[in-house]
Write an enzyme that holds these catalytic residues in place. Structure first.
Site, PDB file in Angstrom:
ATOM      1  N   GLY A  98      27.296  32.951  25.943  1.00 29.89           N
ATOM      2  CA  GLY A  98      28.229  33.013  24.089  1.00 29.89           C
ATOM      3  C   GLY A  98      26.596  33.445  24.273  1.00 29.89           C
ATOM      4  N   GLY A  99      26.421  34.750  24.336  1.00 25.25           N
ATOM      5  CA  GLY A  99      25.410  35.881  23.415  1.00 25.25           C
ATOM      6  C   GLY A  99      25.595  35.939  22.268  1.00 25.25           C
TER       7      GLY A  99
ATOM      8  CG  ASP B  34      29.888  35.142  22.170  1.00 21.58           C
ATOM      9  OD1 ASP B  34      31.384  34.164  22.062  1.00 21.58           O
ATOM     10  OD2 ASP B  34      29.365  35.059  22.571  1.00 21.58           O
TER      11      ASP B  34
ATOM     12  CG  ASP C  12      36.689  30.946  29.060  1.00 17.13           C
ATOM     13  OD1 ASP C  12      36.156  30.249  28.983  1.00 17.13           O
ATOM     14  OD2 ASP C  12      37.618  30.382  29.233  1.00 17.13           O
TER      15      ASP C  12
ATOM     16  CE  LYS D  27      20.206  32.629  19.888  1.00 18.69           C
ATOM     17  NZ  LYS D  27      20.789  31.084  18.653  1.00 18.69           N
TER      18      LYS D  27
ATOM     19  CG  HIS E  89      23.520  22.923  20.008  1.00 19.23           C
ATOM     20  ND1 HIS E  89      22.874  22.771  18.856  1.00 19.23           N
ATOM     21  CD2 HIS E  89      24.100  23.935  20.361  1.00 19.23           C
ATOM     22  CE1 HIS E  89      22.984  23.417  18.480  1.00 19.23           C
ATOM     23  NE2 HIS E  89      23.905  24.772  19.097  1.00 19.23           N
TER      24      HIS E  89
END
Length: 371
Positions: free
Chosen positions: A215-216, A238, A258, A272, A276
């Site tokens: 997910g960079g 990503d 994915d 990063k 969350h």
């Protein structure tokens, strides 16, 4: 003598009056606090205004404090409203975002200069929060905050309630302009956090030959890490529409994919502000893919996310709690977690050991190991 014996009627009356005065004072203080919270959004709107106008950039380019007349002379408009800007700057001076310097003589205008806060609003700066200000004050981003009561009563996702069932990621894909703003905000924050990681996690990447950033985004973090540690082969994972816009970084390969389906294999996985965004069920799916991607004995997972501490005090305490509400506003079940919640999540995801390393930033660094 029993308590109360010998107290005259006038003394009791004065005590009662003092008690009523104290209660009235507390109520007035409470009223002032509620008004402060009611109007808290006004500071955000004032920040949005000065970022859109580039006020911090104008002062920075001037290399020193300026009068309001000098500032508006730099704006691309024939008839700026000086009084409007004065009122906005008055609030931001009061909030210590800008500094006001009074003229030394009887004549002349006050000048306005940058503070440690307003330096983060310089759009042309290497490290800036200006894109983050614009993203968080964007109408589409703010709409979900109006849906909290519906979330309490009905459950569900605030952002989707505000946007007819479309989640944040789908909205970014559907609206390229908003998607560009979102990516810019994420990239500017990534620069700040990456700098802190490289400074505080000095030896953490030395034994790593390959690193995949899950997910960079457009590769800002992995690009910075590989630049600091050129021996690392970097992979930026990503969604395809995100990496299509990613610039080239030496030593970094962009991969469209994915994270729920497959993560490219590497010595270590870096994430990063990813976990969350998700509830525990989806976090476990991601963690299990991370577990598959790294070696059993030597693999490592590096998570950069906030760690909520009970009764925390200091510069970041309020921000971390409010950020938890931001996760509720914009993500599908995402939230900030306590250390115990992180421990339980990591263990269930196959990571039995972990360390938490504090950073001079909003998130902390959590390194986790399979064994």
């Amino acid at each position: 003598m029993h308590a109360g014996f010998g107290v005259t009627k006038s003394q009791r009356k004065r005590r009662e009056e003092k008690g009523r005065e104290m209660e009235e004072e507390w109520l007035v203080q409470g009223q002032a606090l509620i008004w402060e919270h009611i109007l808290a959004f006004a500071t955000s709107m004032a920040l949005k205004c000065v970022v859109e106008l580039g006020i911090a950039d104008i002062i920075e380019q001037n290399r020193g404090p300026m009068t309001l007349h000098q500032m508006v002379a730099q704006l691309p408009t024939p008839s700026p409203d000086l009084h409007c800007l004065r009122r906005i700057m008055r609030v931001l001076v009061h909030k210590r975002v800008f500094a006001q310097h009074q003229p030394t003589g009887n004549s002349g205008e006050p000048t306005f200069g940058l503070t440690p806060a307003s330096r983060w609003l310089v759009k042309g700066g290497e490290l800036t929060l200006a894109p983050m200000v614009l993203m968080y004050t964007h109408l589409s981003f703010m709409a979900s905050w109006h849906c909290f009561s519906r979330c309490v009563m009905e459950g569900g996702v605030a952002f989707e309630k505000a946007h007819a069932g479309v989640d944040l990621w789908g909205y970014c894909s559907r609206d390229p302009g908003f998607g560009k703003l979102f990516n810019s905000a994420m990239a500017c924050n990534t620069k700040l956090v990456t700098k802190a990681i490289i400074k505080e996690y000095k030896d953490g990447f030395r034994q790593v030959s390959s690193l995949v950033d899950v997910g960079g985004g457009v590769g800002t973090a992995i690009g910075g890490i590989v630049k600091a540690y050129p021996h690392i082969t970097g992979i930026n994972l990503d969604l395809p529409h995100v990496v299509e816009t990613a610039p080239d970084y030496e030593g970094v390969t962009h991969v469209g994919g994915d994270m729920f389906a497959e993560i490219p294999k590497a010595d270590a996985v870096f994430m990063k502000w990813i976990l969350h965004d998700w509830d525990d069920e989806n976090c476990l799916k991601i963690l299990k893919q991370c577990r598959k991607a790294i070696p059993e004995e030597t693999g490592k997972l590096v998570i950069v996310d906030a760690v909520l501490q009970p009764n925390e005090e200091g510069a970041w305490a309020d921000t971390r709690m409010i950020f938890d509400l931001a996760m509720m506003a914009h993500t599908s079940g995402g939230r900030e977690r306590t250390e115990m919640e992180w421990k339980n999540l990591l263990e269930e995801g196959g990571f039995n050991r972990y360390n938490i390393i504090s950073l001079p930033s909003l998130p902390s660094l959590i390194e986790a190991f399979p064994n």
